[in-house]
Motif scaffolding. Sequence first.
Motif, PDB file in Angstrom:
ATOM      1  N   SER A  30      -5.318 -14.142   9.842  1.00  0.00           N
ATOM      2  CA  SER A  30      -6.212 -14.714   8.848  1.00  0.00           C
ATOM      3  C   SER A  30      -5.566 -15.911   8.154  1.00  0.00           C
ATOM      4  O   SER A  30      -4.409 -15.855   7.765  1.00  0.00           O
ATOM      5  N   LEU A  31      -6.333 -16.968   8.023  1.00  0.00           N
ATOM      6  CA  LEU A  31      -5.947 -18.137   7.239  1.00  0.00           C
ATOM      7  C   LEU A  31      -7.165 -18.521   6.412  1.00  0.00           C
ATOM      8  O   LEU A  31      -8.225 -18.825   6.970  1.00  0.00           O
ATOM      9  N   VAL A  32      -7.029 -18.453   5.109  1.00  0.00           N
ATOM     10  CA  VAL A  32      -8.156 -18.765   4.234  1.00  0.00           C
ATOM     11  C   VAL A  32      -7.726 -19.773   3.169  1.00  0.00           C
ATOM     12  O   VAL A  32      -6.557 -19.829   2.798  1.00  0.00           O
TER      13      VAL A  32
ATOM     14  N   LEU B  18      -5.885 -22.678  -3.233  1.00  0.00           N
ATOM     15  CA  LEU B  18      -4.756 -22.009  -2.595  1.00  0.00           C
ATOM     16  C   LEU B  18      -5.027 -21.815  -1.124  1.00  0.00           C
ATOM     17  O   LEU B  18      -6.175 -21.828  -0.682  1.00  0.00           O
ATOM     18  N   LEU B  19      -3.949 -21.663  -0.387  1.00  0.00           N
ATOM     19  CA  LEU B  19      -3.972 -21.375   1.044  1.00  0.00           C
ATOM     20  C   LEU B  19      -3.315 -20.020   1.227  1.00  0.00           C
ATOM     21  O   LEU B  19      -2.242 -19.778   0.654  1.00  0.00           O
ATOM     22  N   LEU B  20      -3.931 -19.130   1.983  1.00  0.00           N
ATOM     23  CA  LEU B  20      -3.371 -17.798   2.196  1.00  0.00           C
ATOM     24  C   LEU B  20      -3.360 -17.508   3.690  1.00  0.00           C
ATOM     25  O   LEU B  20      -4.387 -17.629   4.359  1.00  0.00           O
TER      26      LEU B  20
ATOM     27  N   ALA C   1      -6.757 -29.222  12.599  1.00  0.00           N
ATOM     28  CA  ALA C   1      -7.673 -28.083  12.513  1.00  0.00           C
ATOM     29  C   ALA C   1      -7.763 -27.315  13.832  1.00  0.00           C
ATOM     30  O   ALA C   1      -8.175 -26.153  13.843  1.00  0.00           O
ATOM     31  N   ALA C   2      -7.357 -27.941  14.922  1.00  0.00           N
ATOM     32  CA  ALA C   2      -7.419 -27.291  16.226  1.00  0.00           C
ATOM     33  C   ALA C   2      -6.184 -26.449  16.529  1.00  0.00           C
ATOM     34  O   ALA C   2      -6.174 -25.675  17.489  1.00  0.00           O
TER      35      ALA C   2
ATOM     36  N   ALA D 172      -9.234 -27.548   2.952  1.00  0.00           N
ATOM     37  CA  ALA D 172     -10.011 -26.329   3.206  1.00  0.00           C
ATOM     38  C   ALA D 172     -10.644 -26.366   4.596  1.00  0.00           C
ATOM     39  O   ALA D 172     -10.679 -25.345   5.298  1.00  0.00           O
ATOM     40  N   ALA D 173     -11.119 -27.528   5.006  1.00  0.00           N
ATOM     41  CA  ALA D 173     -11.730 -27.660   6.330  1.00  0.00           C
ATOM     42  C   ALA D 173     -10.700 -27.460   7.437  1.00  0.00           C
ATOM     43  O   ALA D 173     -10.998 -26.843   8.468  1.00  0.00           O
ATOM     44  N   ILE D 174      -9.490 -27.963   7.244  1.00  0.00           N
ATOM     45  CA  ILE D 174      -8.423 -27.752   8.225  1.00  0.00           C
ATOM     46  C   ILE D 174      -8.119 -26.260   8.323  1.00  0.00           C
ATOM     47  O   ILE D 174      -7.987 -25.716   9.421  1.00  0.00           O
ATOM     48  N   CYS D 175      -8.019 -25.585   7.181  1.00  0.00           N
ATOM     49  CA  CYS D 175      -7.777 -24.131   7.194  1.00  0.00           C
ATOM     50  C   CYS D 175      -8.848 -23.407   7.988  1.00  0.00           C
ATOM     51  O   CYS D 175      -8.559 -22.474   8.731  1.00  0.00           O
TER      52      CYS D 175
END
Length: 131
Positions: free
Chosen positions: A38-40, A29-31, A83-84, A70-73
Motif C-alpha cells: 500500500s502507498l497512499v 503525508l505519504l504512507l 508514477a509508473a 498525490a497523483a504519483i502516489c
Amino acid sequence: MTREPQRYEYALLQVMPRPERGELVNAGLLLYCRPLRSLVARVHFDRARVRALDPGADLDAIETSVKLVAAICAGDPDAGPAAAEEIGRRFRWLTAPRSTVVRAGPVHSGFTASPDAEADRLLALLVLPPG
C-alpha cells in the motif's frame, strides 16, 4: 477477518515557500506499507497558512505540485514516469531529500492493520488545523 498490524513508513508533505527562511507548512503525508502493498497520500493545501509565510507565493503552482505528489502516489499515468514505478520505488523517490518548495520531511515508522485509516488519522493529527 482482522489483519495483524504491519510496519509502515510515512513522511509529511511540506510546503516551504521561501526555502532560505526554513519556514514550512504541512500539506499532507505519504504512507507506505510494504507488507500490505500500500502507498497512499493524503493532502490538505491550506492557502492561507502558506500566504502567511509568503504573501507573494504562487499558490496555484504550489497547489499543483502538492496534487502532483498525490497523483504519483496513486500511480496516475498522467503524473509522469515516476508514477509508473512500483510503490516502494515511488515512495523512496518522493521522500528523497530535496531543497524545493514542495518536499517530503523525514521518514518515520509505525504499525497498522489499515494503511488508509492510519493515513486519515495522521492527516488529522499532523496536518489539518485543530478543531
